[in-house]
Scaffold this motif. Structure first.
Motif, PDB file in Angstrom:
ATOM      1  N   UNK A 125      42.891 -28.961 -17.897  1.00  0.00           N
ATOM      2  CA  UNK A 125      42.486 -29.762 -16.677  1.00  0.00           C
ATOM      3  C   UNK A 125      42.287 -28.267 -15.665  1.00  0.00           C
ATOM      4  N   UNK A 126      41.081 -28.478 -14.990  1.00  0.00           N
ATOM      5  CA  UNK A 126      40.913 -27.178 -14.290  1.00  0.00           C
ATOM      6  C   UNK A 126      42.006 -26.979 -13.414  1.00  0.00           C
ATOM      7  N   UNK A 127      42.613 -25.545 -13.204  1.00  0.00           N
ATOM      8  CA  UNK A 127      43.474 -25.351 -12.350  1.00  0.00           C
ATOM      9  C   UNK A 127      44.952 -25.021 -13.185  1.00  0.00           C
ATOM     10  N   UNK A 128      44.904 -25.892 -14.122  1.00  0.00           N
ATOM     11  CA  UNK A 128      46.202 -25.589 -15.140  1.00  0.00           C
ATOM     12  C   UNK A 128      46.250 -24.412 -15.651  1.00  0.00           C
ATOM     13  N   UNK A 129      47.630 -23.876 -15.932  1.00  0.00           N
ATOM     14  CA  UNK A 129      47.517 -22.418 -16.566  1.00  0.00           C
ATOM     15  C   UNK A 129      48.030 -22.878 -18.130  1.00  0.00           C
ATOM     16  N   UNK A 130      47.834 -23.940 -18.471  1.00  0.00           N
ATOM     17  CA  UNK A 130      48.073 -24.240 -19.981  1.00  0.00           C
ATOM     18  C   UNK A 130      47.266 -25.130 -20.487  1.00  0.00           C
ATOM     19  N   UNK A 131      46.794 -24.900 -21.843  1.00  0.00           N
ATOM     20  CA  UNK A 131      46.069 -26.302 -22.586  1.00  0.00           C
ATOM     21  C   UNK A 131      46.974 -26.875 -22.924  1.00  0.00           C
ATOM     22  N   UNK A 132      46.624 -28.126 -23.228  1.00  0.00           N
ATOM     23  CA  UNK A 132      47.799 -29.254 -23.394  1.00  0.00           C
ATOM     24  C   UNK A 132      47.106 -30.350 -24.730  1.00  0.00           C
ATOM     25  N   UNK A 133      48.044 -30.607 -25.677  1.00  0.00           N
ATOM     26  CA  UNK A 133      47.605 -31.428 -26.883  1.00  0.00           C
ATOM     27  C   UNK A 133      48.227 -32.663 -26.390  1.00  0.00           C
ATOM     28  N   UNK A 134      47.508 -33.985 -26.367  1.00  0.00           N
ATOM     29  CA  UNK A 134      48.082 -35.193 -25.839  1.00  0.00           C
ATOM     30  C   UNK A 134      48.811 -35.782 -27.160  1.00  0.00           C
ATOM     31  N   UNK A 135      48.570 -35.167 -28.207  1.00  0.00           N
ATOM     32  CA  UNK A 135      49.263 -36.304 -29.400  1.00  0.00           C
ATOM     33  C   UNK A 135      50.771 -35.957 -29.583  1.00  0.00           C
ATOM     34  N   UNK A 137      52.431 -33.300 -27.530  1.00  0.00           N
ATOM     35  CA  UNK A 137      52.850 -32.348 -26.547  1.00  0.00           C
ATOM     36  C   UNK A 137      52.777 -31.024 -26.517  1.00  0.00           C
ATOM     37  N   UNK A 138      51.967 -30.448 -27.606  1.00  0.00           N
ATOM     38  CA  UNK A 138      52.199 -29.107 -27.732  1.00  0.00           C
ATOM     39  C   UNK A 138      51.366 -28.432 -26.585  1.00  0.00           C
ATOM     40  N   UNK A 139      51.916 -27.195 -25.873  1.00  0.00           N
ATOM     41  CA  UNK A 139      50.960 -26.499 -25.060  1.00  0.00           C
ATOM     42  C   UNK A 139      50.858 -25.247 -25.464  1.00  0.00           C
ATOM     43  N   UNK A 140      49.923 -24.807 -24.814  1.00  0.00           N
ATOM     44  CA  UNK A 140      49.167 -23.500 -25.371  1.00  0.00           C
ATOM     45  C   UNK A 140      48.881 -22.541 -24.075  1.00  0.00           C
ATOM     46  N   UNK A 141      49.109 -21.202 -24.029  1.00  0.00           N
ATOM     47  CA  UNK A 141      48.774 -20.400 -22.881  1.00  0.00           C
ATOM     48  C   UNK A 141      47.077 -20.391 -22.921  1.00  0.00           C
ATOM     49  N   UNK A 142      46.773 -19.683 -22.008  1.00  0.00           N
ATOM     50  CA  UNK A 142      45.248 -19.432 -21.824  1.00  0.00           C
ATOM     51  C   UNK A 142      44.554 -18.658 -22.850  1.00  0.00           C
ATOM     52  N   UNK A 143      45.472 -17.533 -23.526  1.00  0.00           N
ATOM     53  CA  UNK A 143      44.945 -16.964 -24.468  1.00  0.00           C
ATOM     54  C   UNK A 143      45.095 -17.707 -26.038  1.00  0.00           C
ATOM     55  N   UNK A 144      45.543 -18.870 -26.154  1.00  0.00           N
ATOM     56  CA  UNK A 144      45.607 -19.538 -27.097  1.00  0.00           C
ATOM     57  C   UNK A 144      47.040 -19.638 -27.823  1.00  0.00           C
ATOM     58  N   UNK A 145      47.875 -18.733 -27.323  1.00  0.00           N
ATOM     59  CA  UNK A 145      49.215 -18.566 -28.004  1.00  0.00           C
ATOM     60  C   UNK A 145      50.307 -19.919 -27.456  1.00  0.00           C
ATOM     61  N   UNK A 146      51.086 -20.039 -28.294  1.00  0.00           N
ATOM     62  CA  UNK A 146      52.017 -21.240 -28.136  1.00  0.00           C
ATOM     63  C   UNK A 146      53.023 -21.014 -26.916  1.00  0.00           C
ATOM     64  N   UNK A 147      53.080 -21.943 -25.901  1.00  0.00           N
ATOM     65  CA  UNK A 147      53.944 -21.589 -24.868  1.00  0.00           C
ATOM     66  C   UNK A 147      55.204 -21.342 -25.039  1.00  0.00           C
TER      67      UNK A 147
END
Ligand code: FES
Length: 197
Positions: A125-135, A137-147
């Protein structure tokens, strides 16, 4: 005298039988080779798509000017010809990629949107500082590494794809820079990134 004649006859019969046997054997072998050659060639031709190694397509994704160096992920569909064992489907959507270009960087990084856990589409979601997987709940930083590192369900970070910049002449004779990626499909569920083909 009679015995000697009988012996000659037997020798003749034995040698005729042996010659006949080898001639028949040679005929059978030759016939087998003649039948098997086109048969094997046909089977190899039929199976050749299965024996071929899948190569990852190189895909033009965007113009560099579409990806400002503001560190914000932008999602692009990957459209390419999809080939299964025997059929080619032209211009199919085969995945999605996020391009992220950080301040002062000449080229973006490319992260595939396929979750390395079980393959769900990773959202942003624009403005969020993480990628999120809906299945799961894994979250990833914007460089792709796991939060949360190994505490995440996903066994590894988002998979990075090779990026290439290509200069092309634009319609108004100016130079445009295209962003191409090699779209590699990775297996899910492993700690290491393993190509599917
Ligand atoms: S598929 Fe993404 S966390 Fe399970």
């Amino acid at each position: 005298m009679k015995e000697a004649k009988t012996a000659r006859t037997e020798i003749k019969t034995v040698s005729w039988n042996r010659r006949t046997f080898f001639e028949m054997l040679a005929a059978v072998v030759a016939g087998g080779v003649a039948i098997a050659t086109p048969l094997v060639a046909g089977v190899v031709t039929f199976l050749s798509p299965l024996l071929k190694k899948n190569t990852s397509p190189k895909v033009r994704v965007a113009l560099l000017s579409q990806i400002p160096d503001d560190g914000m992920p932008r999602s692009f569909p990957i459209v390419a010809d999809h080939v299964d064992a025997w059929t080619k489907y032209p211009e199919q959507r085969i995945g999605s990629v996020y391009l992220v270009r950080n301040k002062g960087e000449a080229e973006p990084i490319a992260l595939t949107a396929k979750c390395p856990h079980a393959g769900c589409f990773i959202g942003y979601k624009p403005g969020d500082d993480l990628f999120r997987c809906p299945c799961h709940t894994s979250a990833f930083k914007l460089d792709g590494s796991r939060e949360r590192g190994d505490a995440e369900v996903a066994p590894r970070g988002m998979d990075r794809l090779p990026v290439e910049l290509r200069s092309v002449a634009s319609a108004d004779d100016n130079e445009a820079v295209e962003v191409w990626i090699e779209f590699i499909d990775f297996q899910t569920g492993h700690k290491e990134a393993i190509r599917t083909a």
